[in-house]
Scaffold this motif. Structure first.
Motif, PDB file in Angstrom:
ATOM      1  N   LEU A 192     -25.536 -51.038   1.946  1.00 42.02           N
ATOM      2  CA  LEU A 192     -26.312 -52.234   1.624  1.00 42.02           C
ATOM      3  C   LEU A 192     -25.465 -53.482   1.420  1.00 42.02           C
ATOM      4  N   VAL A 193     -24.153 -53.309   1.259  1.00 45.13           N
ATOM      5  CA  VAL A 193     -23.297 -54.476   0.994  1.00 45.13           C
ATOM      6  C   VAL A 193     -22.226 -54.633   2.071  1.00 45.13           C
ATOM      7  N   ILE A 194     -21.362 -53.621   2.223  1.00 39.03           N
ATOM      8  CA  ILE A 194     -20.195 -53.760   3.095  1.00 39.03           C
ATOM      9  C   ILE A 194     -20.577 -53.915   4.564  1.00 39.03           C
ATOM     10  N   THR A 195     -21.458 -53.055   5.075  1.00 39.17           N
ATOM     11  CA  THR A 195     -21.833 -53.132   6.490  1.00 39.17           C
ATOM     12  C   THR A 195     -22.506 -54.459   6.842  1.00 39.17           C
ATOM     13  N   PRO A 196     -23.496 -54.931   6.064  1.00 35.67           N
ATOM     14  CA  PRO A 196     -24.071 -56.256   6.378  1.00 35.67           C
ATOM     15  C   PRO A 196     -23.049 -57.381   6.305  1.00 35.67           C
ATOM     16  N   LEU A 197     -22.158 -57.351   5.307  1.00 39.61           N
ATOM     17  CA  LEU A 197     -21.146 -58.396   5.196  1.00 39.61           C
ATOM     18  C   LEU A 197     -20.202 -58.391   6.399  1.00 39.61           C
ATOM     19  N   THR A 198     -19.921 -57.195   6.933  1.00 41.69           N
ATOM     20  CA  THR A 198     -19.043 -57.103   8.100  1.00 41.69           C
ATOM     21  C   THR A 198     -19.716 -57.699   9.335  1.00 41.69           C
ATOM     22  N   PHE A 199     -20.997 -57.382   9.532  1.00 43.07           N
ATOM     23  CA  PHE A 199     -21.716 -57.951  10.666  1.00 43.07           C
ATOM     24  C   PHE A 199     -21.818 -59.474  10.554  1.00 43.07           C
ATOM     25  N   LEU A 200     -21.955 -59.969   9.324  1.00 42.94           N
ATOM     26  CA  LEU A 200     -22.080 -61.419   9.107  1.00 42.94           C
ATOM     27  C   LEU A 200     -20.721 -62.089   8.914  1.00 42.94           C
ATOM     28  N   GLY A 201     -19.636 -61.303   8.997  1.00 40.24           N
ATOM     29  CA  GLY A 201     -18.310 -61.845   8.736  1.00 40.24           C
ATOM     30  C   GLY A 201     -17.508 -62.193   9.971  1.00 40.24           C
ATOM     31  N   GLY A 202     -18.180 -62.297  11.118  1.00 39.14           N
ATOM     32  CA  GLY A 202     -17.476 -62.670  12.337  1.00 39.14           C
ATOM     33  C   GLY A 202     -16.980 -61.498  13.146  1.00 39.14           C
ATOM     34  N   ALA A 203     -17.576 -60.324  12.963  1.00 48.36           N
ATOM     35  CA  ALA A 203     -17.137 -59.157  13.731  1.00 48.36           C
ATOM     36  C   ALA A 203     -17.385 -59.348  15.222  1.00 48.36           C
ATOM     37  N   PHE A 204     -18.497 -60.003  15.574  1.00 44.27           N
ATOM     38  CA  PHE A 204     -18.867 -60.171  16.974  1.00 44.27           C
ATOM     39  C   PHE A 204     -18.832 -61.632  17.434  1.00 44.27           C
ATOM     40  N   TYR A 205     -18.351 -62.514  16.587  1.00 41.05           N
ATOM     41  CA  TYR A 205     -18.317 -63.928  16.941  1.00 41.05           C
ATOM     42  C   TYR A 205     -17.328 -64.651  16.031  1.00 41.05           C
ATOM     43  N   SER A 206     -17.020 -65.881  16.359  1.00 43.91           N
ATOM     44  CA  SER A 206     -16.199 -66.726  15.496  1.00 43.91           C
ATOM     45  C   SER A 206     -17.120 -67.537  14.611  1.00 43.91           C
ATOM     46  N   ILE A 207     -16.797 -67.640  13.331  1.00 46.42           N
ATOM     47  CA  ILE A 207     -17.664 -68.414  12.436  1.00 46.42           C
ATOM     48  C   ILE A 207     -17.640 -69.896  12.802  1.00 46.42           C
TER      49      ILE A 207
END
Length: 255
Positions: free
Chosen positions: A175-190
């Motif tokens: 509920l915390v780490i996986t969503p943060l990783t997806f929203l942390g630039g894993a697939f894109y540059s912020i």
């Protein structure tokens, strides 16, 4: 303080043997999951995405996918390792043995970090089958990867001490780490995000981890490498402090 090497080795080998007994779940499953990401995002979608900052999209997402797997596996390995003695009651044997908290930590966290690093190596080798990539700063990549893995193994160790059920072991990773990783630039540059979302992303701690690893691979980052390293060191120091306090007070060690 004299370090009890025999105690550290006993804990370490027990945890490593447990991982190899469940190799399909501990090693093969994460590698297969990451391979599916490479197939879908790196090959199918990446061929239509072009490049980001001069890096092919399939190669660009490697650091993010590596972090996605390592963060969840580091937490899972370390939390499960210390929770099982609590659940089975063998934690009392550990507490009565002539070992201190540093030796316990070295054994459990060392084994969890070793498993995560092995997994990371397999993922990097697997990525070669899908996309070509180069590592601009290999020494820095190994160092930053080790720092990240140890930090999140410490975090997982804390979760294992805190949890009083198997369900709680999965709450924070899912509920915390996986969503943060997806929203942390894993697939894109912020940097591709419009304001204010670009600024909001800087409050996501995983951004600094992915950015630091991406710099080690390709020499480009969303956040300065010194900031990424500093944030990770602060997080590791905080986790060490919490573990020291738990063993000093005895809270949450017993089930």
């Amino acid at each position: 303080m004299t370090l009890n090497i025999h105690a550290v080795r006993a804990i370490y080998m027990f945890e490593m043997n447990r991982a190899f007994r469940t190799w399909a779940q501990s090693i093969i499953a994460p590698v297969l999951t990451t391979s599916l990401y490479f197939i879908v995002f790196g090959t199918a979608i990446g061929s239509r995405m072009g490049d980001i900052g001069g890096v092919d999209y399939g190669a660009y997402i490697i650091p993010g996918l590596l972090m996605l797997s390592l963060l969840s596996e580091s937490i899972s390995n370390a939390s499960f390792g210390i929770y099982m003695p609590k659940w089975s009651g063998t934690i009392y044997e550990l507490l009565s043995a002539p070992v201190n908290w540093v030796e316990v930590l070295l054994g459990y966290v060392g084994a969890a970090a070793s498993k995560s690093l092995l997994l990371g190596t397999l993922i990097l080798l697997t990525a070669r089958f899908f996309v070509p990539y180069h590592i601009a700063h290999p020494v820095w990549m190994v160092g930053f990867l080790l720092l990240t893995v140890v930090s999140f193994c410490l975090f997982g160790f804390i979760i294992g001490l805190w949890a009083d059920s198997f369900q709680k072991l999965q709450v924070i990773p899912l509920l915390v780490i996986t969503p943060l990783t997806f929203l942390g630039g894993a697939f894109y540059s912020i940097n591709m995000l419009p304001e204010p979302w670009q600024t909001v992303s800087l409050f996501n701690p995983v951004v600094y981890l992915i950015s630091g690893l991406r710099w080690a691979f390709y020499g480009q980052a969303d956040v300065h490498i010194a900031v990424s390293t500093g944030m990770t060191l602060v997080f590791m120091a905080a986790c060490l402090t919490v573990v020291w306090w738990v063993f000093k007070t005895g809270r949450r060690i017993r089930r």
